[in-house]
Design an enzyme around this catalytic site. Sequence first.
Site, short mmCIF file in Angstrom:
data_model
loop_
_atom_site.label_atom_id
_atom_site.label_comp_id
_atom_site.label_asym_id
_atom_site.label_seq_id
_atom_site.Cartn_x
_atom_site.Cartn_y
_atom_site.Cartn_z
N GLY A 92 -6.41 44.82 27.16
CA GLY A 92 -5.06 45.08 26.65
C GLY A 92 -4.01 44.52 27.57
CD GLN A 149 7.56 55.32 27.08
OE1 GLN A 149 7.07 56.42 26.85
NE2 GLN A 149 8.63 55.19 27.86
CE1 TYR A 155 -0.49 48.72 25.80
CE2 TYR A 155 0.52 50.89 25.69
CZ TYR A 155 -0.50 50.07 26.13
OH TYR A 155 -1.53 50.59 26.89
#
Length: 248
Positions: A92, A149, A155
Amino acid sequence: MSGLNGKVALVTGGTGGIGSAICVKLAQAGCKVVSTYVDEAQANDWKAKMTAAGYDFGLVKCDVGSFDDCKAMGEKVNAEYGGVDILVNNAGITKDGTFRKMSGDQWNAVLTVNLDSVFNVTKQFIDGMLGKSWGRVINISSINGQKGQFGQTNYSAAKAGMHGFTMALAQETAKKGITVNSISPGYIGTEMVMAIAEEVRNQIIAQIPVGRLGKPEEIAALVGFLASEDGAFITGANIAANGGQHMC
Ligand code: NDP
């Protein structure tokens, strides 16, 4: 962790912070472990370090964002190791920015490496697992895929998408002895997180009810459990490991 001796495990991004702990845990449980890598020099250093520590890990070059690369990697691994029993989709990246400032390139890179990769890599090994009527697919998602977030629309979307994939594939394969699960770590004390300025890191820790960062080994322990026979009744789950930072 029962039933792992002799199983073949592939860990994408196994040379990274969390990936290394996963490789070690699965090897300690008796698996033959293979990791993908991108950066050859770094992978060679990692291999030397791990060999010195007594681990014999396989390495295979692969950009998990490229289907063609994954196809070639899958053919190589399937031929060399006779298939993969345990697949850990762990590779990732982040490319943060508020949505208004986020470029198409930032969006595409994060979606490709974190989410398209799960399709690209799993596709190479699922038929083999079905053929053996046994398999484990474990996707390393994130707390930020569960709660969102600031500065991470890319993401958060990719990591939430991973769990959608998990639930759907779990339904398609449950009767065939394959489990598919996600793990959503909170902040883990990898090099990346330890490189954050101490003051900022302390602000992060203040938001974690247990009062500390997680350890890569704690994520690896969960992977080991899900991979083992003890975890056979768990499928389609998203297991949070975040010190209580987000509860759902
Ligand atoms: P690292 O940066 O230490 O490791 C990431 C790994 O992914 C590296 O081995 C890297 O390989 C690999 N990788 C990156 N891009 C690609 C690509 N295109 N193809 C193949 N491999 C690639 O990160 P962590 O160990 O911290 O993270 C592991 C996973 O856990 C990630 O999915 C991350 O999103 C997730 N996570 C991490 C958290 C944390 O606090 N650390 C919290 C929540 C989730 P190379 O070095 O060769 O480029």
